[in-house]
Design a protein around this motif. Structure first.
Motif, PDB file in Angstrom:
ATOM      1  N   THR A 616      24.185   1.742  44.681  1.00 46.28           N
ATOM      2  CA  THR A 616      25.820   1.460  44.340  1.00 46.28           C
ATOM      3  C   THR A 616      25.655   0.900  43.000  1.00 46.28           C
ATOM      4  O   THR A 616      24.510   0.463  42.253  1.00 46.28           O
ATOM      5  N   ARG A 617      26.923   0.608  42.358  1.00 45.56           N
ATOM      6  CA  ARG A 617      26.868   0.144  41.024  1.00 45.56           C
ATOM      7  C   ARG A 617      26.423  -1.265  40.879  1.00 45.56           C
ATOM      8  O   ARG A 617      25.682  -1.710  39.646  1.00 45.56           O
ATOM      9  N   ASN A 618      26.466  -2.145  42.167  1.00 49.75           N
ATOM     10  CA  ASN A 618      26.223  -3.239  41.909  1.00 49.75           C
ATOM     11  C   ASN A 618      24.370  -3.551  41.826  1.00 49.75           C
ATOM     12  O   ASN A 618      23.985  -4.370  41.706  1.00 49.75           O
ATOM     13  N   GLU A 619      23.706  -2.419  42.267  1.00 49.63           N
ATOM     14  CA  GLU A 619      22.391  -2.478  42.320  1.00 49.63           C
ATOM     15  C   GLU A 619      21.814  -2.387  41.005  1.00 49.63           C
ATOM     16  O   GLU A 619      20.465  -2.534  40.985  1.00 49.63           O
ATOM     17  N   LEU A 620      22.317  -2.067  39.909  1.00 46.11           N
ATOM     18  CA  LEU A 620      21.631  -1.853  38.802  1.00 46.11           C
ATOM     19  C   LEU A 620      21.136  -3.249  38.166  1.00 46.11           C
ATOM     20  O   LEU A 620      21.580  -3.985  38.289  1.00 46.11           O
ATOM     21  N   LYS A 621      19.901  -2.962  37.670  1.00 44.28           N
ATOM     22  CA  LYS A 621      19.304  -4.171  36.874  1.00 44.28           C
ATOM     23  C   LYS A 621      19.070  -3.620  35.505  1.00 44.28           C
ATOM     24  O   LYS A 621      18.961  -2.443  34.967  1.00 44.28           O
ATOM     25  N   ASN A 622      18.690  -4.722  34.677  1.00 46.09           N
ATOM     26  CA  ASN A 622      18.219  -4.367  33.617  1.00 46.09           C
ATOM     27  C   ASN A 622      16.721  -3.900  33.418  1.00 46.09           C
ATOM     28  O   ASN A 622      16.320  -3.842  34.455  1.00 46.09           O
ATOM     29  N   ASP A 623      16.264  -3.450  32.147  1.00 43.29           N
ATOM     30  CA  ASP A 623      14.956  -2.903  32.075  1.00 43.29           C
ATOM     31  C   ASP A 623      13.879  -3.891  32.674  1.00 43.29           C
ATOM     32  O   ASP A 623      12.801  -3.611  33.556  1.00 43.29           O
ATOM     33  N   TYR A 624      13.926  -5.166  32.485  1.00 45.27           N
ATOM     34  CA  TYR A 624      12.959  -6.342  32.852  1.00 45.27           C
ATOM     35  C   TYR A 624      12.869  -6.175  34.416  1.00 45.27           C
ATOM     36  O   TYR A 624      11.841  -6.454  35.004  1.00 45.27           O
ATOM     37  N   PRO A 645      -1.039  -1.141  37.102  1.00 44.79           N
ATOM     38  CA  PRO A 645      -1.347  -1.833  35.610  1.00 44.79           C
ATOM     39  C   PRO A 645      -0.545  -1.992  34.484  1.00 44.79           C
ATOM     40  O   PRO A 645      -0.168  -3.143  33.807  1.00 44.79           O
ATOM     41  N   ASN A 646      -0.026  -0.446  34.205  1.00 47.77           N
ATOM     42  CA  ASN A 646       1.056  -0.581  33.156  1.00 47.77           C
ATOM     43  C   ASN A 646       2.214  -1.379  33.253  1.00 47.77           C
ATOM     44  O   ASN A 646       2.709  -1.856  32.330  1.00 47.77           O
ATOM     45  N   VAL A 647       2.928  -1.228  34.685  1.00 54.26           N
ATOM     46  CA  VAL A 647       4.018  -2.325  34.762  1.00 54.26           C
ATOM     47  C   VAL A 647       3.823  -3.523  34.538  1.00 54.26           C
ATOM     48  O   VAL A 647       4.512  -4.225  33.974  1.00 54.26           O
ATOM     49  N   MET A 648       2.517  -4.028  35.249  1.00 52.41           N
ATOM     50  CA  MET A 648       2.115  -5.520  35.050  1.00 52.41           C
ATOM     51  C   MET A 648       2.154  -5.817  33.618  1.00 52.41           C
ATOM     52  O   MET A 648       2.586  -6.875  33.017  1.00 52.41           O
ATOM     53  N   ARG A 649       1.386  -5.163  32.755  1.00 55.42           N
ATOM     54  CA  ARG A 649       1.351  -5.379  31.295  1.00 55.42           C
ATOM     55  C   ARG A 649       2.447  -5.187  30.740  1.00 55.42           C
ATOM     56  O   ARG A 649       2.735  -6.103  29.917  1.00 55.42           O
ATOM     57  N   ASN A 650       3.693  -4.449  30.886  1.00 55.37           N
ATOM     58  CA  ASN A 650       4.874  -4.503  30.537  1.00 55.37           C
ATOM     59  C   ASN A 650       5.440  -5.828  30.883  1.00 55.37           C
ATOM     60  O   ASN A 650       6.221  -6.449  29.895  1.00 55.37           O
ATOM     61  N   ILE A 651       5.486  -6.247  32.039  1.00 60.45           N
ATOM     62  CA  ILE A 651       6.031  -7.567  32.358  1.00 60.45           C
ATOM     63  C   ILE A 651       5.619  -8.639  31.539  1.00 60.45           C
ATOM     64  O   ILE A 651       6.248  -9.511  31.131  1.00 60.45           O
ATOM     65  N   THR A 652       4.219  -8.835  31.537  1.00 67.38           N
ATOM     66  CA  THR A 652       3.649 -10.063  30.631  1.00 67.38           C
ATOM     67  C   THR A 652       4.107  -9.870  29.330  1.00 67.38           C
ATOM     68  O   THR A 652       4.335 -11.048  28.833  1.00 67.38           O
TER      69      THR A 652
END
Length: 733
Positions: A616-624, A645-652
């Motif tokens: 749904t439209r309300n489920e959208l999140k930003n990139d982070y 690994p890559n997702v965790m590196r991007n989060i940090t």
């Protein structure tokens, strides 16, 4: 009926279970990370014949016009020129007005054609339902037959149901026999195929010889030489005297057993012996032998009759009722036996045995009736295959006979709708004829005013408005490539040098997409045209990681040139960029009801196979937020752990860069790596510490580590930096 898109058996999709998207609404937006299966969808729509296991079902006529990497390769990467797109000249308002008017008429005719098709589909649906109902009702007979010995005749007709129905339908339906009767007949045929029943053979009726008949008929009298003869004949009591002699008078007795006086002397004994001489005794003995023989023969004859019936395998005591008839015959025999016994007791009696033929005849009749059945079975068994086929044929005909009302009702419904469909098809053909004339007229008008010059002008104006001035699109100067485009840098006269490969990724995206938009709105030929309402527009990832600056511009172009006005049959947009996905939706109607009426949103995930989830439209999140969502998807088995690994590196990088803790994070990661005993886990910390644009050294050491170990150590990073609350908040713990 919903419009659907089904993908299976290709790339990352399950080999047999399709992923199905409902694309009934005007616009469908699909978000998915790279590798989740987006390109497979657009490639299928680009060249459907290369994907036989996939399917698209859309009401009415449609022509996919697809923007994806294959479109870019075919039109720009592998070609120095592009096919010209013809659009109406803006200088001829009169012709343009005529074309606009004819185009509206064409759209009305297309709507009328589709509406008529809906009516035809509805009528055909009624016909299908009538047939489906008939199939279900007729198929119920199968369940009845299955419970009988006729079940083998259903072989190859049990599934599908329609096959059973078609087999019944082709019969004449003249046999009114019941399945029960045919079942009984077939059971008998099977029962006696190898062990045929024997016929009942009854021994002749029990009779005595003529000599014995004479013996029984003639009275037995004493000798005439005794002085007692005249007296005994006079009183007619010879039998009584004989009984007295045999039972009451012994050799030494002198007292008369009857009068109890001393009258028995030797003279009396002599006269009495003379009365019952040897002839008398001999004749009486013969009668006794007749009685003994007759008694034995009764037993043998009755037993033989019982055995004859019992030994016949089709004899049924409840059905054929032979026992009472045997008892009647036995009773008649016993009556004759009683007469013989009376003759022995009173030899002077003259007896004649009764004729038992009347009692024997019913048994003969019953045996004959059973033997006819036996003979029929024997004849059938001799021709088993022919008899079996005869029963099989009669079974199917019987089913048709008893389901005739079902077929009659179905035919009535089919005939009613067939007439309606015929009228609708005539109307549809008329609309097609008028539509062709209108299309021909539009083509004729277009040929007078269509050109590629206005298309070139619009594309170049859009490039300039987007700040692109170092190249433009021009008409090809090659005489063999008339009405083709080509890219050119500035006013250089050298237009033979390939320009596309020298453009930046952002520039490539813009020029290819501007060309695609013109292709959607124009025609690839001067005198032919596809109605806009028949164009199914597909846009796959118009934004790459290196063209982020143009997200707003491309989203605006899609909304204004493609979606606005609902002029196309359908629009499908696929992207890996959450920012672009959000921008598309931001430019959509704010009203929730209007949005839900026109837009469908999907999310593509990939674990072992690609999967589709509505959103749904309300489920959208930003990139982070989206990066954290991927972690949760891995925990829930919805995403492949290889991305961790890559997702965790991007989060940090996102978080600790925003809170200005990058230097502190680096030191903590080094400390955690030093304290970590496992080499694979050390590699994890070092990989995180390098940053997302570093080389992938050490990542190979982490391939076989349990994903749970990553999650635990990732959580430990936030604990060590005293950011545990943020971790819990993002993981919704």
């Amino acid at each position: 009926m919903a419009d659907t898109l089904s993908i299976k058996g290709v790339a990352s999709y399950h080999p047999s279970n399709p992923e199905t998207l409902d694309i009934t609404k005007q616009n469908t937006f699909i978000f998915g990370l790279n590798g989740s299966g987006k390109s497979t969808i657009s490639n299928f729509l680009y060249k459907a014949d290369e994907y036989p296991s996939c399917n698209i079902s859309v009401e009415g006529n449609y022509t996919p016009i697809v923007y994806n990497q294959k479109f870019v390769d075919d039109n720009f990467v592998n070609s120095s020129v592009q096919e010209g797109v013809f659009t109406l000249s803006k200088d001829n308002a009169d012709l343009e007005a005529q074309i606009a008017s004819k185009s509206k008429l064409r759209e009305k005719l297309l709507d009328a054609f589709n509406e008529t098709k809906k009516l035809i589909d509805a009528a055909e649906s009624v016909q299908r339902k009538a047939t489906d109902s008939a199939i279900e009702e007729v198929f119920k007979q199968k369940y009845i037959i299955e419970k009988t010995s006729l079940d083998p005749f259903l072989r190859s007709f049990k599934t599908p149901k329609r096959k059973f129905y078609e087999q019944v339908k082709m019969q004449k339906g003249v046999t009114d026999e019941t399945i029960e009767a045919l079942d009984h007949e077939y059971q008998e045929l099977n029962q006696f195929d190898k062990n045929q029943p024997s016929k009942i053979s009854l021994e002749p009726i029990l009779e005595i010889s003529p000599q014995d008949s004479v013996l029984l008929f003639e009275p037995i009298v004493g000798s005439s030489s005794s002085q007692l003869t005249d007296f005994i004949n006079k009183v007619d009591n010879l039998g009584w005297v004989k009984v007295g002699q045999d039972n009451y008078l012994d050799d030494s007795q002198t007292t008369c057993p009857f009068c109890q006086k001393e009258t028995i002397d030797e003279e009396f004994r002599s006269e009495l012996a003379a009365l019952f001489d040897k002839t008398y005794e001999s004749t009486l003995r013969k009668v006794e032998l007749v009685e003994s023989s007759y008694r034995d023969n009764i037993t043998k004859h009755i037993d033989s009759i019982k055995s004859a019936f019992a030994n016949c395998s089709i004899y049924d005591s409840t059905q054929h009722n032979a026992e009472p008839l045997i008892e009647l015959l036995a009773h008649a025999y016993t009556s004759n036996l009683d007469q013989i016994v009376s003759k022995i007791k009173n030899p002077t009696l003259s007896i004649k045995l009764a004729d038992c033929t009347e009692q024997f005849k019913p048994l003969l009749t019953l045996a004959e009736r059973i033997n006819k059945t036996v003979q029929t079975i024997i004849d059938k068994a001799k021709q088993f295959k022919e008899s079996e086929e005869n029963i099989r044929s009669r079974m199917w005909d019987s089913v048709k006979f008893h389901t005739t009302p079902i077929f009659s009702l179905e035919k009535t419904l089919l005939d009613e709708k067939a007439e309606e469909i015929l009228d609708l098809r005539k109307r549809q053909e008329k609309i097609k004829r008028v539509g062709k004339k209108v299309a021909d007229r539009i083509s004729s008008l277009r040929s007078k005013t269509s050109n590629i010059d206005d298309t070139i002008e619009r594309i170049n104006e859009n490039l300039i408005s987007l700040g692109i001035t170092n190249f433009k699109i021009v008409a090809s100067t090659n005489t063999e490539q008339k009405n083709f485009f080509m890219l050119s840098r500035g006013d250089s006269s050298d237009n033979t040098t390939p320009v596309f490969r020298s453009l930046s990724e952002g520039e490539k995206t813009l020029i290819t997409f501007l060309y695609f938009i013109e292709k959607c709105n124009g025609s690839m030929s001067k005198d032919t045209d596809i109605a806009a309402k028949e164009k199914l527009i597909v846009i796959d990832d118009p934004i790459s990681s290196l063209s982020q600056n143009y997200i707003y511009d491309i989203a605006s172009l899609i909304q204004s040139k493609i979606i606005k006005g609902q002029k196309f049959k359908k629009v499908i947009v696929l992207t890996h960029s959450l920012f672009f996905f959000q921008e598309l939706i931001k430019q959509s109607p704010n009203n929730a009801e209007q949005f839900d009426k026109k837009y469908t949103l999907y999310r593509l995930n990939k674990n072992q196979y690609s999967s589709v989830e509505p959103m749904t439209r309300n489920e959208l999140k930003n990139d982070y937020q989206s990066l954290w969502q991927i972690l949760k998807d891995v925990m829930n088995g919805k995403a492949n752990p290889v991305v961790l690994p890559n997702v965790m590196r991007n989060i940090t990088e996102y978080y600790f860069g925003f809170v200005h803790k990058k230097d502190k994070l680096s030191g903590i990661l080094n400390d955690l790596a030093d304290k970590e005993p496992e080499q694979g886990h050390k590699a994890f910390y070092r990989y995180i510490n390098r940053g997302s644009h570093s080389d992938p050294t050490n990542i190979g050491l982490m391939v076989n580590i349990n994903p749970q170990a990553y999650l635990e150590r990732f959580e430990g990073i936030f604990v060590a930096t005293q950011d545990r609350e943020h971790y819990d908040c993002m993981m919704e713990q």
